[in-house]
Design an enzyme around this catalytic site. Structure first.
Site, PDB file in Angstrom:
ATOM      1  N   SER A 143     -44.024   7.966  -8.334  1.00  0.00           N
ATOM      2  CA  SER A 143     -43.303   8.544  -7.337  1.00  0.00           C
ATOM      3  C   SER A 143     -44.126   9.619  -6.649  1.00  0.00           C
ATOM      4  O   SER A 143     -45.418   9.168  -6.080  1.00  0.00           O
ATOM      5  CB  SER A 143     -41.961   9.193  -8.225  1.00  0.00           C
ATOM      6  OG  SER A 143     -41.338   9.927  -7.018  1.00  0.00           O
ATOM      7  N   HIS A 158     -41.623   5.465  -5.073  1.00  0.00           N
ATOM      8  CA  HIS A 158     -40.378   6.280  -4.294  1.00  0.00           C
ATOM      9  C   HIS A 158     -41.110   6.327  -2.657  1.00  0.00           C
ATOM     10  O   HIS A 158     -42.290   7.274  -2.646  1.00  0.00           O
ATOM     11  CB  HIS A 158     -40.020   7.474  -4.965  1.00  0.00           C
ATOM     12  CG  HIS A 158     -39.403   6.936  -6.139  1.00  0.00           C
ATOM     13  ND1 HIS A 158     -39.487   8.215  -7.393  1.00  0.00           N
ATOM     14  CD2 HIS A 158     -38.741   5.612  -6.617  1.00  0.00           C
ATOM     15  CE1 HIS A 158     -38.768   7.582  -8.435  1.00  0.00           C
ATOM     16  NE2 HIS A 158     -38.419   6.349  -7.923  1.00  0.00           N
ATOM     17  N   ASP A 170     -37.136   8.696 -13.637  1.00  0.00           N
ATOM     18  CA  ASP A 170     -36.871   7.350 -13.287  1.00  0.00           C
ATOM     19  C   ASP A 170     -37.914   6.549 -14.183  1.00  0.00           C
ATOM     20  O   ASP A 170     -39.110   6.799 -14.285  1.00  0.00           O
ATOM     21  CB  ASP A 170     -37.250   7.042 -11.776  1.00  0.00           C
ATOM     22  CG  ASP A 170     -36.865   5.733 -11.480  1.00  0.00           C
ATOM     23  OD1 ASP A 170     -35.934   5.089 -12.406  1.00  0.00           O
ATOM     24  OD2 ASP A 170     -37.233   5.287 -10.511  1.00  0.00           O
TER      25      ASP A 170
END
Length: 199
Positions: free
Chosen positions: A19, A46, A139
């Site tokens: 991310s 992401h 995540d």
């Protein structure tokens, strides 16, 4: 740390998740892999869905692997990197066929590393490697648990070398991690793992 059990079959897939700070992390990791990598690489990074993404082009300039945005129903091939498109979950089915969905967000994100890892665990079992790189949030933690529960191998970037340590810390918190490595050592370990059973 070493994998907890001896393996009797070859790895067939590598799944990566990152991310915040992840573009640099992916550039380093993918740049260290050779073009003849005998497995496909699936990536959740992401991204801001409001902007057209050029991530495939950026990463493709720094790695010998073929890099592209994943397409629905596409069949994975060794030596290729498949990126989750912005705002789409990336899953893989048994037999190596990709699926893209716009189902609800998981931990406030889409694409979700957890969903990718869980699908990899289901499709490949002990033949999967899951790797968590820099990022904020949690995540990937549930997903690495799923990969490990099916006998797969889990690698996490050493939080001390991550630009953002939220995701690596969350993955480590599961207690299911086989390797904790500085970013610049991960590619060599992945290469060694995926080639070992093929010699």
């Amino acid at each position: 740390m070493q994998p907890s059990a001896a393996r009797s079959d070859a790895y067939e897939v590598v799944a990566l998740a990152s991310s915040a700070g992840g573009i640099n992390g992916l550039l380093t990791l993918l740049g260290g892999l050779d073009a003849d990598l005998p497995v496909p690489v699936l990536v959740v990074q992401h991204l801001d869905p409001r902007h057209r993404t050029v991530i495939a082009e950026v990463l493709g300039r720094r790695t010998k692997l073929s890099v592209k945005l994943a397409e629905d129903h596409e069949h994975v091939r060794p030596g290729h990197v498949y990126l989750a498109p912005p705002d789409r979950h990336l899953l893989v089915r048994p037999g190596g066929r990709l699926a893209l969905t716009d189902s609800e967000l998981v931990h406030f994100v889409r694409p979700s590393a957890d969903l990718l890892f869980e699908s990899v665990a289901g499709a490949y079992g002990s033949r999967a490697i899951a790797c968590v790189l820099t990022g904020t949030g949690r995540d990937g933690a549930m997903g690495v648990d799923a990969v490990k529960s099916r006998g797969g191998t889990v690698i996490v970037q050493d939080p001390a070398t991550a630009e953002f340590r939220g995701m690596p810390d969350a993955a480590l918190g599961t207690g299911t991690v086989d390797f904790v490595l500085p970013l610049d050592e991960i590619a060599a370990v992945i290469s060694g793992l995926v080639r070992t059973e093929r010699q």
